[in-house]
Design a protein around this motif. Sequence first.
Motif, PDB file in Angstrom:
ATOM      1  N   GLY A  10       0.705  -1.228   0.025  1.00 15.09           N
ATOM      2  CA  GLY A  10       0.101  -0.063  -0.054  1.00 15.09           C
ATOM      3  C   GLY A  10       0.778   1.182   0.145  1.00 15.09           C
ATOM      4  O   GLY A  10       1.840   1.334  -0.666  1.00 15.09           O
ATOM      5  N   LYS A  11       0.355   2.095   0.767  1.00 11.70           N
ATOM      6  CA  LYS A  11       0.979   3.309   0.952  1.00 11.70           C
ATOM      7  C   LYS A  11       2.465   3.449   1.174  1.00 11.70           C
ATOM      8  O   LYS A  11       3.320   4.250   0.729  1.00 11.70           O
ATOM      9  CB  LYS A  11       0.144   4.396   1.871  1.00 11.70           C
ATOM     10  N   VAL A  12       2.823   2.461   2.237  1.00 13.01           N
ATOM     11  CA  VAL A  12       4.318   2.341   2.662  1.00 13.01           C
ATOM     12  C   VAL A  12       5.079   1.968   1.541  1.00 13.01           C
ATOM     13  O   VAL A  12       6.271   2.389   1.478  1.00 13.01           O
ATOM     14  CB  VAL A  12       4.313   1.264   3.895  1.00 13.01           C
ATOM     15  N   SER A  13       4.652   1.135   0.733  1.00 10.85           N
ATOM     16  CA  SER A  13       5.416   0.546  -0.450  1.00 10.85           C
ATOM     17  C   SER A  13       5.677   1.719  -1.327  1.00 10.85           C
ATOM     18  O   SER A  13       6.575   1.696  -1.997  1.00 10.85           O
ATOM     19  CB  SER A  13       4.680  -0.907  -1.187  1.00 10.85           C
ATOM     20  N   TYR A  14       4.495   2.354  -1.492  1.00 17.08           N
ATOM     21  CA  TYR A  14       4.580   3.665  -2.390  1.00 17.08           C
ATOM     22  C   TYR A  14       5.620   4.654  -1.965  1.00 17.08           C
ATOM     23  O   TYR A  14       6.470   4.918  -2.869  1.00 17.08           O
ATOM     24  CB  TYR A  14       3.034   4.219  -2.370  1.00 17.08           C
ATOM     25  N   TYR A  15       5.696   4.783  -0.658  1.00 15.53           N
ATOM     26  CA  TYR A  15       6.531   5.908  -0.388  1.00 15.53           C
ATOM     27  C   TYR A  15       7.840   5.479  -0.583  1.00 15.53           C
ATOM     28  O   TYR A  15       9.107   6.069  -0.793  1.00 15.53           O
ATOM     29  CB  TYR A  15       6.423   6.481   0.988  1.00 15.53           C
ATOM     30  N   PHE A  16       8.470   4.074  -0.200  1.00 12.40           N
ATOM     31  CA  PHE A  16       9.684   3.747  -0.191  1.00 12.40           C
ATOM     32  C   PHE A  16      10.030   3.394  -1.590  1.00 12.40           C
ATOM     33  O   PHE A  16      11.257   3.759  -1.847  1.00 12.40           O
ATOM     34  CB  PHE A  16       9.621   2.263   0.537  1.00 12.40           C
ATOM     35  N   ASP A  17       9.240   3.101  -2.618  1.00 11.45           N
ATOM     36  CA  ASP A  17       9.627   3.250  -3.913  1.00 11.45           C
ATOM     37  C   ASP A  17      10.006   4.466  -4.357  1.00 11.45           C
ATOM     38  O   ASP A  17      10.777   4.716  -5.172  1.00 11.45           O
ATOM     39  CB  ASP A  17       8.355   2.702  -4.979  1.00 11.45           C
ATOM     40  N   LEU A  18       9.267   5.543  -4.032  1.00 11.81           N
ATOM     41  CA  LEU A  18       9.430   6.925  -4.119  1.00 11.81           C
ATOM     42  C   LEU A  18      10.673   7.396  -3.959  1.00 11.81           C
ATOM     43  O   LEU A  18      11.601   8.223  -4.676  1.00 11.81           O
ATOM     44  CB  LEU A  18       8.188   7.888  -3.536  1.00 11.81           C
ATOM     45  N   PHE A  19      10.982   7.090  -2.561  1.00  9.66           N
ATOM     46  CA  PHE A  19      12.401   7.384  -2.068  1.00  9.66           C
ATOM     47  C   PHE A  19      13.448   6.671  -2.581  1.00  9.66           C
ATOM     48  O   PHE A  19      14.629   7.599  -3.100  1.00  9.66           O
ATOM     49  CB  PHE A  19      12.428   6.835  -0.612  1.00  9.66           C
ATOM     50  N   ARG A  20      13.430   5.502  -3.364  1.00  8.79           N
ATOM     51  CA  ARG A  20      14.242   4.984  -4.119  1.00  8.79           C
ATOM     52  C   ARG A  20      14.450   5.510  -5.357  1.00  8.79           C
ATOM     53  O   ARG A  20      15.733   5.690  -5.946  1.00  8.79           O
ATOM     54  CB  ARG A  20      13.874   3.487  -4.338  1.00  8.79           C
ATOM     55  N   VAL A 301      -1.124   5.955 -10.026  1.00  9.65           N
ATOM     56  CA  VAL A 301      -0.031   6.774  -9.563  1.00  9.65           C
ATOM     57  C   VAL A 301       0.939   5.678  -8.927  1.00  9.65           C
ATOM     58  O   VAL A 301       2.259   5.957  -9.058  1.00  9.65           O
ATOM     59  CB  VAL A 301      -0.568   7.843  -8.413  1.00  9.65           C
ATOM     60  N   ASP A 302       0.319   4.789  -8.153  1.00  8.46           N
ATOM     61  CA  ASP A 302       1.265   3.582  -7.397  1.00  8.46           C
ATOM     62  C   ASP A 302       2.132   3.008  -8.634  1.00  8.46           C
ATOM     63  O   ASP A 302       3.077   2.940  -8.543  1.00  8.46           O
ATOM     64  CB  ASP A 302       0.502   2.846  -6.872  1.00  8.46           C
ATOM     65  N   LYS A 303       1.248   2.568  -9.624  1.00  6.88           N
ATOM     66  CA  LYS A 303       2.050   2.099 -10.818  1.00  6.88           C
ATOM     67  C   LYS A 303       3.045   2.794 -11.575  1.00  6.88           C
ATOM     68  O   LYS A 303       4.147   2.149 -11.775  1.00  6.88           O
ATOM     69  CB  LYS A 303       0.940   1.565 -11.746  1.00  6.88           C
ATOM     70  N   TYR A 304       2.733   4.091 -11.360  1.00  7.71           N
ATOM     71  CA  TYR A 304       3.837   4.810 -12.285  1.00  7.71           C
ATOM     72  C   TYR A 304       5.117   4.859 -11.470  1.00  7.71           C
ATOM     73  O   TYR A 304       6.138   4.932 -11.831  1.00  7.71           O
ATOM     74  CB  TYR A 304       3.280   6.353 -12.231  1.00  7.71           C
ATOM     75  N   VAL A 305       4.831   5.004 -10.101  1.00  9.19           N
ATOM     76  CA  VAL A 305       6.102   5.083  -9.019  1.00  9.19           C
ATOM     77  C   VAL A 305       6.920   3.860  -9.218  1.00  9.19           C
ATOM     78  O   VAL A 305       7.978   3.904  -8.951  1.00  9.19           O
ATOM     79  CB  VAL A 305       5.615   5.407  -7.644  1.00  9.19           C
ATOM     80  N   LYS A 306       6.146   2.817  -9.156  1.00  8.24           N
ATOM     81  CA  LYS A 306       6.793   1.502  -9.252  1.00  8.24           C
ATOM     82  C   LYS A 306       7.474   1.240 -10.476  1.00  8.24           C
ATOM     83  O   LYS A 306       8.742   0.610 -10.330  1.00  8.24           O
ATOM     84  CB  LYS A 306       5.720   0.376  -9.050  1.00  8.24           C
ATOM     85  N   ASN A 307       7.157   1.792 -11.557  1.00  9.81           N
ATOM     86  CA  ASN A 307       7.810   1.677 -12.852  1.00  9.81           C
ATOM     87  C   ASN A 307       9.249   2.383 -12.905  1.00  9.81           C
ATOM     88  O   ASN A 307      10.353   1.956 -13.141  1.00  9.81           O
ATOM     89  CB  ASN A 307       6.951   2.054 -13.859  1.00  9.81           C
ATOM     90  N   MET A 308       8.910   3.572 -12.257  1.00 13.32           N
ATOM     91  CA  MET A 308      10.076   4.448 -12.061  1.00 13.32           C
ATOM     92  C   MET A 308      11.267   3.564 -11.047  1.00 13.32           C
ATOM     93  O   MET A 308      12.453   3.582 -11.348  1.00 13.32           O
ATOM     94  CB  MET A 308       9.837   5.866 -11.502  1.00 13.32           C
ATOM     95  N   ALA A 309      10.734   3.352  -9.880  1.00  9.70           N
ATOM     96  CA  ALA A 309      11.716   2.718  -8.911  1.00  9.70           C
ATOM     97  C   ALA A 309      12.094   1.324  -9.538  1.00  9.70           C
ATOM     98  O   ALA A 309      13.310   0.723  -9.115  1.00  9.70           O
ATOM     99  CB  ALA A 309      11.065   2.320  -7.833  1.00  9.70           C
ATOM    100  N   GLY A 310      11.424   0.670 -10.427  1.00 10.75           N
ATOM    101  CA  GLY A 310      11.839  -0.425 -11.159  1.00 10.75           C
ATOM    102  C   GLY A 310      12.945  -0.354 -11.987  1.00 10.75           C
ATOM    103  O   GLY A 310      13.619  -1.583 -12.217  1.00 10.75           O
ATOM    104  N   PHE A 311      13.443   0.683 -12.291  1.00  2.36           N
ATOM    105  CA  PHE A 311      14.898   0.705 -13.015  1.00  2.36           C
ATOM    106  C   PHE A 311      15.735   1.869 -12.129  1.00  2.36           C
ATOM    107  O   PHE A 311      16.670   2.067 -12.902  1.00  2.36           O
ATOM    108  CB  PHE A 311      14.629   1.331 -14.443  1.00  2.36           C
TER     109      PHE A 311
END
Length: 392
Positions: A10-20, A301-311
């Motif tokens: 959820g939101k925790v995963s979202y923020y940690f991905d964003l930080f990465r 929004v979550d998917k977008y951040v995950k995609n960015m963190a994914g690389f």
Amino acid sequence: MDKPKMIFTGKVSYYFDLFRWLAALMVLIGHIKALFFVELSKVHEPSLIIKILYFIFSRGHQSVIVFFILSGLFISAGVINSLKGNTWNWKIYLINRLVRLYTVLIPALILGMILDKVGMSLYSNTGIYQGHASDKFILNYSIENNSNWLILIGNLFYLQGILIPVYGSNSPLWSLSYEFWYYIIFPIIAMTWYSKLFRNKIVMGLITLLLFAFVGKEIGLYFFIWILGFIVLLIPQNKIKSMKTKIALLGISVLFFVISLPLDRLIHKAIADFMVGISFSFIVYTILLIFNGKQIQKKNVDKYVKNMAGFSYTLYLVHFPILVFLHALNYSFGEKKWQPDIIHTTFGVLIMMFVLCFAWLISIFTESKTLKIKKAILSSFFKLKKTHQNVA
């Protein structure tokens, strides 16, 4: 040492991905600033905005500390959960970690080798690849001397900063050896704690000491920053009920983090890094307090951040040889460092966008395949294991 059992969703995963993602982006922008733009002292009549931007975009090293905290958080949680659940397996753990590292590291080393060799061939007159360039803010060593096969193999075994330098121009590889050895050291420490046999505790304790002696003082010291991510998980989260108190703690931790960012100019670098690590750990803790268990409302929004963190890992490993090559190309035209005017800032943004797109394309064939490669190797491993059992 008995806490973890936490799944970050959820939101925790979202923020940690964003930080990465933001940490990787800050490293990229910081290196673009350092390689292509003049130092602040040489800027013609810098405005307040320019001064602020120069400060913000000089915090690439602190972004690596953010990586360390997040790594310590995720890796330690997985290790402790496996040990507590009696599902720990060194082979599975090493396969997971090594596939994650090598899926990007090997292509990054090959890419760096190609770019460096072409750069040394075309732009030797600039002195950049020989360590003779007038600007030595980052490139203060000979890339040419660091490009032999022994150093390449040593980097494949994470010996940079211990026995050998980083390979070629890819100076960000320094942090990868730190990460790898923390992946090895932490499980041994955890097993020492959980083992019921005194003999095992002694043996694993000695192995831990030997590993710390091998990796050296600095890598050993920064382990205590990395492990702050684990310490976050040990702090009780059910003691604070008031949302106002939680939000106040988040505000204080963010303020503490901002204050810690320029401390490297005032105190010893290692102490300043510890302050950055501690303050960011508080941010992580307050995010767990406020958002753990809460779901993201906007899935796109979550998917977008995950995609960015994914690389983000790919971006971190491939960006610097590209920038050095472009830096040498720029010098070959007689251009030196740029003033941060509108035209040159636009050039900087275009370089950033090019590197981001390039790293994303590389990640399609590397980082995005990590899970698939892990599953294939683990599947083969278990099939091989069953075959040996049947033969026996």
